[in-house]
Every structure is written in structure tokens, then in C-alpha cells.
Design a protein around this motif. Sequence first.
Motif, PDB file in Angstrom:
ATOM      1  N   HIS A   1     -14.832  -3.849  10.695  1.00  0.00           N
ATOM      2  CA  HIS A   1     -13.767  -4.620  10.305  1.00  0.00           C
ATOM      3  C   HIS A   1     -14.105  -5.845   9.734  1.00  0.00           C
ATOM      4  O   HIS A   1     -13.473  -6.492   8.667  1.00  0.00           O
ATOM      5  CB  HIS A   1     -12.822  -4.626  11.166  1.00  0.00           C
TER       6      HIS A   1
ATOM      7  N   LEU B   1      -3.792  -7.475   1.443  1.00  0.00           N
ATOM      8  CA  LEU B   1      -3.166  -6.370   2.315  1.00  0.00           C
ATOM      9  C   LEU B   1      -4.218  -5.550   3.053  1.00  0.00           C
ATOM     10  O   LEU B   1      -4.060  -5.534   4.147  1.00  0.00           O
ATOM     11  CB  LEU B   1      -2.481  -5.358   1.289  1.00  0.00           C
ATOM     12  N   PHE B   2      -5.247  -5.362   2.438  1.00  0.00           N
ATOM     13  CA  PHE B   2      -6.287  -4.522   3.347  1.00  0.00           C
ATOM     14  C   PHE B   2      -6.863  -5.701   4.358  1.00  0.00           C
ATOM     15  O   PHE B   2      -7.328  -5.073   5.307  1.00  0.00           O
ATOM     16  CB  PHE B   2      -7.556  -4.023   2.337  1.00  0.00           C
ATOM     17  N   LYS B   3      -6.901  -7.012   3.824  1.00  0.00           N
ATOM     18  CA  LYS B   3      -7.736  -7.698   4.926  1.00  0.00           C
ATOM     19  C   LYS B   3      -6.739  -7.822   6.135  1.00  0.00           C
ATOM     20  O   LYS B   3      -7.379  -7.732   7.137  1.00  0.00           O
ATOM     21  CB  LYS B   3      -7.750  -8.972   4.162  1.00  0.00           C
ATOM     22  N   HIS B   4      -5.611  -8.123   5.924  1.00  0.00           N
ATOM     23  CA  HIS B   4      -4.583  -8.270   7.098  1.00  0.00           C
ATOM     24  C   HIS B   4      -4.673  -6.980   8.015  1.00  0.00           C
ATOM     25  O   HIS B   4      -4.270  -6.794   9.102  1.00  0.00           O
ATOM     26  CB  HIS B   4      -3.181  -8.651   6.375  1.00  0.00           C
ATOM     27  N   SER B   5      -4.548  -5.725   7.310  1.00  0.00           N
ATOM     28  CA  SER B   5      -4.783  -4.418   7.965  1.00  0.00           C
ATOM     29  C   SER B   5      -6.217  -4.306   8.831  1.00  0.00           C
ATOM     30  O   SER B   5      -5.947  -4.005   9.895  1.00  0.00           O
ATOM     31  CB  SER B   5      -4.766  -3.297   6.791  1.00  0.00           C
ATOM     32  N   GLY B   6      -7.136  -5.166   7.940  1.00  0.00           N
ATOM     33  CA  GLY B   6      -8.397  -4.979   8.938  1.00  0.00           C
ATOM     34  C   GLY B   6      -8.210  -5.981  10.267  1.00  0.00           C
ATOM     35  O   GLY B   6      -8.836  -5.779  11.310  1.00  0.00           O
ATOM     36  N   TRP B   7      -7.554  -7.137   9.885  1.00  0.00           N
ATOM     37  CA  TRP B   7      -7.403  -7.978  11.038  1.00  0.00           C
ATOM     38  C   TRP B   7      -6.523  -7.252  12.178  1.00  0.00           C
ATOM     39  O   TRP B   7      -6.842  -7.393  13.224  1.00  0.00           O
ATOM     40  CB  TRP B   7      -6.345  -9.173  10.600  1.00  0.00           C
ATOM     41  N   LYS B   8      -5.547  -6.531  11.901  1.00  0.00           N
ATOM     42  CA  LYS B   8      -4.538  -5.958  12.878  1.00  0.00           C
ATOM     43  C   LYS B   8      -5.594  -4.749  13.652  1.00  0.00           C
ATOM     44  O   LYS B   8      -5.552  -4.644  14.810  1.00  0.00           O
ATOM     45  CB  LYS B   8      -3.557  -4.985  11.953  1.00  0.00           C
ATOM     46  N   TRP B   9      -6.323  -3.946  12.692  1.00  0.00           N
ATOM     47  CA  TRP B   9      -7.214  -2.931  13.469  1.00  0.00           C
ATOM     48  C   TRP B   9      -8.481  -3.685  14.244  1.00  0.00           C
ATOM     49  O   TRP B   9      -8.819  -3.241  15.393  1.00  0.00           O
ATOM     50  CB  TRP B   9      -7.775  -2.000  12.502  1.00  0.00           C
TER      51      TRP B   9
ATOM     52  N   TRP C   1      -3.856  -6.796  -3.211  1.00  0.00           N
ATOM     53  CA  TRP C   1      -4.668  -5.473  -2.425  1.00  0.00           C
ATOM     54  C   TRP C   1      -5.641  -5.919  -1.454  1.00  0.00           C
ATOM     55  O   TRP C   1      -5.751  -5.730  -0.184  1.00  0.00           O
ATOM     56  CB  TRP C   1      -5.230  -4.560  -3.453  1.00  0.00           C
TER      57      TRP C   1
END
Length: 506
Positions: free
Chosen positions: A266, A195-203, A192
Motif C-alpha cells: 500500500h 482515487l486509487f491513492k485514497h483507496s490505498g490509504w483506506k486499506w 484515478w
Amino acid sequence: MNNEELLRQIADHTSDPSFVRGLSALPNPDEVLRKAGLSHQIYDQVMSDSHVIAKVIDRRSGMLRREWQVKAGGEQSADVRAAELCQQALAQLEEHEEYPLENSLGILQEAALRGHRALEVVWRFESGVWLPAFLRDIPNRRLIHTGVQWRLQTLTEPSYGMELPPYKALVASHMASTDNPYGEALLSRCYWPYLFKHSGWKWWVTLAEKYGLPWIIAQLGGKAEEPQRRELLGALVAMVVDPVAVVPEGAKVDFHLTEGANPEIHERLIRTCNGEISKVLVGQTLSTEMDGSSGSRAAAETHSGLRDEIVEADGKLVGRVMNRLFAWITELNLGDKAAPPKFVWLEEQEPPKGWAAVANLAIKAMPGRVPLRWAYDKFGIGEEYRDDDEMVAAPAVRPAGGGETGADFARSDEPFTAEQQALEELAERSAATATGILAANEAKLLGVVESAESYEEAMERLLELYPDLETEALGDLLTRTLTAASLYGSYTAKQETAEGGDDPDA
């Protein structure tokens, strides 16, 4: 008491009402994988994260940099022979090009990351001896557990798997239990945050694109048709990459910077996720959560100690599996006539605090310093401690005639009187005689220290040597010298008093 009851298992899966009979294998009960609908292959994706792999390498290198040895299981000739065979096996595995021993030990350590890991032992028979030719890793995707035993999925047995033959598979499990024989996978606890880290990268990247670049706003005068608007839009989009564009006549183009965005949200998310990953993998977060304004040396040492404890636990896990391999080598070659040896990680200890006292005893008659290389090699001081000069400092030697380290208040540029010159000569003769006595003692001390195999042995032998050191002659010389100096001092004081006459302050 019925002995059969002692032999019977009552809490295995065969008596568990929650166990679904008819299953060929237990599914992995990992909560994260089950709720996310994922398989253990997601661990490979988590390992692709730069922060995760950095911490995995840190943990792996911490274990592999330690030295190990093969310790015989007993003192009998068969026990010694078993240790020699295992030592020979590991020496050959270290030199294997495709599957070196270092890589095999690292794979066994991965059991903590993935829950379990396994190695296939490929044997060879040469000169009447069975030894492993190499250790090949078995992918986790091919291993299933029935609740009773591990099985290997093959082309002929893709579902239920084949039973593992004896002496063939070394399986390491991390925190395995009855409900979860697959073991606890640390990478599962990193999913998790990953996952949240890479979602943060995306945003974060989207935010940078949205608010880091200016908005390009164009106006077309009059009643522009749809084709003209699309043509202008295409030109503006091209300006994001190329700083030039051709726009229709009469179009007005403006650039506006957007304000009010907060990119720290982020950044904090990514930093927090990295911190959670560090806690799981190495038990510390200083490298990700503390900056120059926080933290301390004490906290860093505490966290480093926690990481070392985790590495030590990994070493114990790997050691248990290697002991199983040693037991197989012993059994195949010597049967039950020998006790299997043990795979032992050598303890990393700081050099003894009192070793400097031994060095000082050995060099008390030597000016200057003990040679660094001699001291380090003699007492087994590791490279990481070799910058500590205090450990090899000799006792301070006062220069002749005073100086910065001695009392210099009596020194004068005036020439010595006959009496002073006599005292100086007495001191020089005494020093020369003392040097000869100390040199003899020095030779004895250095001989003991250089022949000692350890710090403890050196201390014991020095204590035994102490009564044999020449101290009586040295004490007699010192007494006579001090007596002569004291008498001369008294004589000088009386002479000065007589020269001063009746003046009481003279």
C-alpha cells in the motif's frame, strides 16, 4: 475566386454529422468524467488531497512570484495614455481587499487545472474614465458552451444560459479544440491516481488495525451460554480502546501477534499515485519518487527546468487574457485611436557572467573586496545569487614584504644592508607614485560604472574610456623601477662573485 467562400466556415459544429442538433449546449467531452459518470465538480474533491494542493500551490507560486509590467503598444501619445490607464487599473486591482489582482491571476491560471476559468469584469466610471473596479471569478458550473460561444446559466436562463455581454467576461481555456471547447483539465488526469491513492490509504489503515494490533482470543471453560459469550466479546472489544476489562470467571484471555502482512504494498501504491499526480501538475517527480539513494543534482535541475517551462506556459495563458482586458480598457476610453498595451511577464535571467570583469576593472587599485551591497545593487543581482562571494572578489593583492600570497624566500630576519635598504626605499617610492596614478584611473572607472544603467552600458563606456586612462606614466615608472632593480641585481651578483675568489662554484 468567390470571396464568400473565404468567409464561410466549413468545419464548425453546424456541419458536423456527429453533433446532435437541438442541444442547447455541448456536454463536456472529458473522457474521465464521462466514463466515471462524474461532473466537473469532482475537481474540488481532487483538490482536497494534500499532495495535489501542494503541487497546485507550487505551480501557482512559481507564476505569481514573477514580476510583470505594462508595455505600451506604440510611441504615440494615445498609446502611452492607454498604457497609463491600464497601469492605473492594475495598481487599483492590486489593492482591492476582496478580489485582489493576485487572486484573479491565480484563477486564470486554474484554467490549466480545470480546463477553463472565467472572470467577470465589474466596471466603474470615475472622472470620465472607465476602469475595472474588481474582477470576480465565475464558477465553472455556470458556464456552458454551445459549440459557438460561451453562455452563462442564470435564474431566468437555467438551461440554455444567457449570452455573455460585451466587455463583461474574461474566459481562459487550456488546450481547447473544436471537439472540446471546454479545454483539457489536468485535474481530470489526476482523478484515478487520487482515487486509487485514497483507496490505498483506506486499506493501509485497515491493514494497520488488523495486523498492527494483537488478536485477543478468549476461552470459556465448560458449556458457556450465548449471553456469556456476548458479554465476553463486548469486554474484549472494549480492550481495544481501554487496556482493562472485566471478564467472566473461568475465562482465559490470550494475545497473539499476526505475522506475514506486507504493508509496503500500500505504501508503494500511494507513492506511485503521488508520482503520477506530480507528473501531471508540475512535470516532475523528484519530490515523491526519489529518495536519498537515487537521483542526482543534474536530474533535479532538469526537472526544475521543466517545471519552470510549465509555469512560463501558464504565464502566457494568463497574459493573453489580460491583454484582452487591456484592449477593452483602451477601446472604452480611447476608441481606435490607440494601440492597446501588452501584459508582459519579466524574464528571470541569471546575472551576466562577465559582470565580474567590469567590477575588477573598476577596483583593480583597491585592496580587499568590493562592498557586496554596492555590487549587488549596481548590477541588479537577485537575492538568490547573493551568497556567491566569487562574483565580487577583487584581484589578489600581494602583501608588502611577501607573506603567504607572495614570494617569501628572500625574506630574512637579518637587518637590511645599505644597498638592500636603498632598494626597499626605491620600491616604496615607486609604489607610492603608482598608487597616485592608479587612484586617478580608479576614480574615472568608478565614475563610469556607477553612472551606468546596465552591464552592457558599463562595458561600452569602459571600452570608450580605456584610451583616456593614464598608462604612459605608469609604464615609464614601471620600466625605470625594473631597470634600477635589474642593475642592482647585476651589481650584487658581481660583488658576490668577486668575494668568492677563484672558486668556480661560488
